[in-house]
Design an enzyme around this catalytic site. Structure first.
Site, PDB file in Angstrom:
ATOM      1  N   GLU A   1      35.199  33.034  39.766  1.00 33.11           N
ATOM      2  CA  GLU A   1      34.749  33.755  38.581  1.00 33.11           C
ATOM      3  C   GLU A   1      35.937  34.126  37.709  1.00 33.11           C
ATOM      4  OE1 GLU A   1      31.307  36.106  41.182  1.00 33.11           O
ATOM      5  OE2 GLU A   1      33.037  37.175  40.361  1.00 33.11           O
TER       6      GLU A   1
ATOM      7  N   LYS B   1      38.432  36.408  35.858  1.00 31.61           N
ATOM      8  CA  LYS B   1      38.947  37.774  36.028  1.00 31.61           C
ATOM      9  C   LYS B   1      39.190  38.326  34.633  1.00 31.61           C
ATOM     10  CE  LYS B   1      42.225  40.676  38.435  1.00 31.61           C
ATOM     11  NZ  LYS B   1      42.158  41.679  37.353  1.00 31.61           N
TER      12      LYS B   1
ATOM     13  N   ARG C   1      40.425  46.523  50.036  1.00 30.28           N
ATOM     14  CA  ARG C   1      41.132  45.418  49.409  1.00 30.28           C
ATOM     15  C   ARG C   1      41.454  44.418  50.525  1.00 30.28           C
ATOM     16  NH1 ARG C   1      43.814  45.260  44.571  1.00 30.28           N
ATOM     17  NH2 ARG C   1      43.960  47.529  44.411  1.00 30.28           N
TER      18      ARG C   1
END
Length: 504
Positions: free
Chosen positions: A210, A212, A367
């Site tokens: 995708e 960013k 993360r």
């Protein structure tokens, strides 16, 4: 009954060691000694926060207090929590004076060491996002439950004291009761950097790729006609983003939680500067820039929670409810298609791409390696620790920034370099005023600030250096922008900075 002095002693012990295991053990031992009513306030203090959150006291008030300390420890955790509640409740005419009087009464019962701890707690100086991870592990160790269960409950509740209370008083069964609730935002899942697009594709296997975007993270909750919008730091901005509210209210569903980005576009459809998007979040009046949403995840749809479902299922739900507003990208692209998406993102004025594992659940607040971001330039999100007064045309402005990376073991940020490059006149004026508001000390040369402002810097790389505590120095760092949408707990770690040595 646990005294404030016990918390202060453990806090000092944690600050004095670099061992994550030692930090966790010290906090866990104290947690085991707490009475039921002490768990929540003590956990907050151990994490560097005030019980119940901020109390609206500024450094100007704190710095003006001169109180003779008590000779012996006497303050209990419960008494501290009650005093903080008293200060927080003060409002109206003469509130500054009445807050100062309440603080004076509290500090008069504290020893010198306790006074220092309390002042720094009220001022937010002790708060470190990285320390929360250590406290989570200590809660697990002291309660005998799995760390993952504590971590998940915390990310769903957003309240570490409440999570600790559930773990210590009710165990894993109580933690399991924390679920995604509409209008209680959860911490966003985050991406970690990858060196190249090919590396990320090889590592993740079947994935989505995708764009960013150079926008601001949003999380949108809807239940019936009620819609609320939150930032990545979980701050509600609903009243500032009416066009997003109306768009989500018009979707074909009863209830939904969407994760995505929003940004302002120019007439050519290219992203406006990031600061213009962020300005909408704090605007007190209607502004001309319209925000456009780009959603990339669906966490809840019509009564069904999707956090634990694989990304492929969540994307199917996203297509069902908001396909027209989905972020540009492709599912399971071949390498050529992925490379084309990367090039298209850059050509459209965006930052790069994010590659996501289609089998991964939504790891709120983490993360990890399931989402990997790829950008063509080296950038880091670092914490401002101090700034030096400028010279020449910058005389009178705070200019040269001291930059720190996050300590993954919960300590204070670790200095890795300085920079005065990339600062516009507008930024110089803003940071000079802001740094003095956040000042914790200083002299004619520099001002030290509370470590909470995150700044994004671009750099050519890093090099080994004994000059800074991190053991590395930034090469040709220049400021890109401040990140008001991030807190210090989301800054890059010192390990990420050191990893750039290997990355060239």
């Amino acid at each position: 009954m646990v005294l404030l002095s016990d918390v202060v002693a453990v806090s000092a012990e944690v600050a004095a060691t670099s061992s994550r295991k030692a930090k966790t053990t010290a906090i866990a031992e104290l947690l085991r000694r707490l009475d039921r009513s002490e768990v929540a306030p003590a956990t907050a203090l151990l994490a560097g926060e005030l019980p119940g959150g901020r109390a609206g006291v500024g450094w100007s008030t704190l710095g003006s207090l001169q109180v003779e300390p008590a000779a012996e420890p006497q303050l209990t955790i419960g008494e501290v929590a009650a005093a903080v509640d008293e200060v927080r409740a003060i409002s109206g005419a003469g509130s500054a004076q009445r807050r100062a009087e309440a603080l004076t009464r509290l500090l008069a019962r504290a020893t010198g060491t306790e006074q220092s701890f309390l002042v720094r707690s009220f001022g937010g100086e002790l708060r470190q996002g990285a320390l929360e991870g250590v406290v989570v592990e200590a809660v697990a160790a002291s309660s005998g439950v799995r760390a993952e269960a504590v971590r998940r409950a915390f990310m769903l509740s957003g309240r570490l004291p409440a999570t600790a209370e559930a773990a210590l008083l009710g165990g894993e069964e109580a933690l399991a009761e924390f679920r995604l609730e509409l209008f209680r935002p959860i911490r966003p899942m985050l991406a970690s950097p990858a060196e190249t697009l090919d590396d990320a594709l090889a590592e993740l296997g079947e994935c989505s790729v995708e764009h960013k975007l150079d926008g601001a993270r949003i999380q949108v909750h809807r239940d019936g006609d009620q819609v609320r919008v939150y930032t990545r730091t979980l701050r509600e901005i609903t009243r500032n983003v009416g066009e997003l509210v109306e768009l989500v209210r018009g979707l074909d569903c009863r209830s939904v939680v969407l994760d995505g980005e929003t940004l302002a576009l120019d007439d050519a459809g290219r992203p406006r500067p990031f600061q213009e998007t962020m300005a909408r979040f704090g605007a007190q009046e209607q502004r001309a820039e319209l925000l456009h949403p780009y959603f990339f995840d669906c966490l809840h749809l019509d009564g069904a929670d999707l956090l634990d479902r694989p990304l492929r299922d969540r994307l199917a739900a996203l297509d069902q409810v908001a396909a027209a507003h989905r972020i540009p990208g492709a599912v399971s692209p071949d390498p050529e298609r992925a490379a084309a998406l990367f090039d298209d993102a850059l050509a459209s004025g965006h930052e790069g791409v994010v590659v996501k594992d289609l089998d991964a659940p939504y790891a709120a607040g983490r993360r990890g390696k399931s989402w990997r971001k790829i950008k063509p330039a080296h950038t880091l999100d670092l914490v401002v620790l101090a700034a030096e007064w400028g010279h020449g045309r910058r005389r009178g402005y705070l200019s040269n920034l001291h930059l720190g990376a996050r300590d993954p073991d919960g300590g204070p940020p670790i200095m890795v370099g300085k920079t005065f490059k990339g600062l516009t006149d507008e930024l110089l004026a803003w940071q000079t005023a802001e740094f003095q508001r956040l000042a914790t000390g200083g002299d004619d040369w520099a001002v030290r600030v509370r470590p909470e402002l995150v700044v994004e810097v671009e750099l050519d790389g890093v090099q080994t250096s004994p000059r800074y505590p991190g053991g590395v120095a930034l090469r040709f760092a220049r400021v890109l922008r401040y990140r008001p949408d991030k807190d210090a707990g989301e800054a890059d770690t010192v390990e990420a900075v050191r990893g750039m040595l290997r990355g060239g």
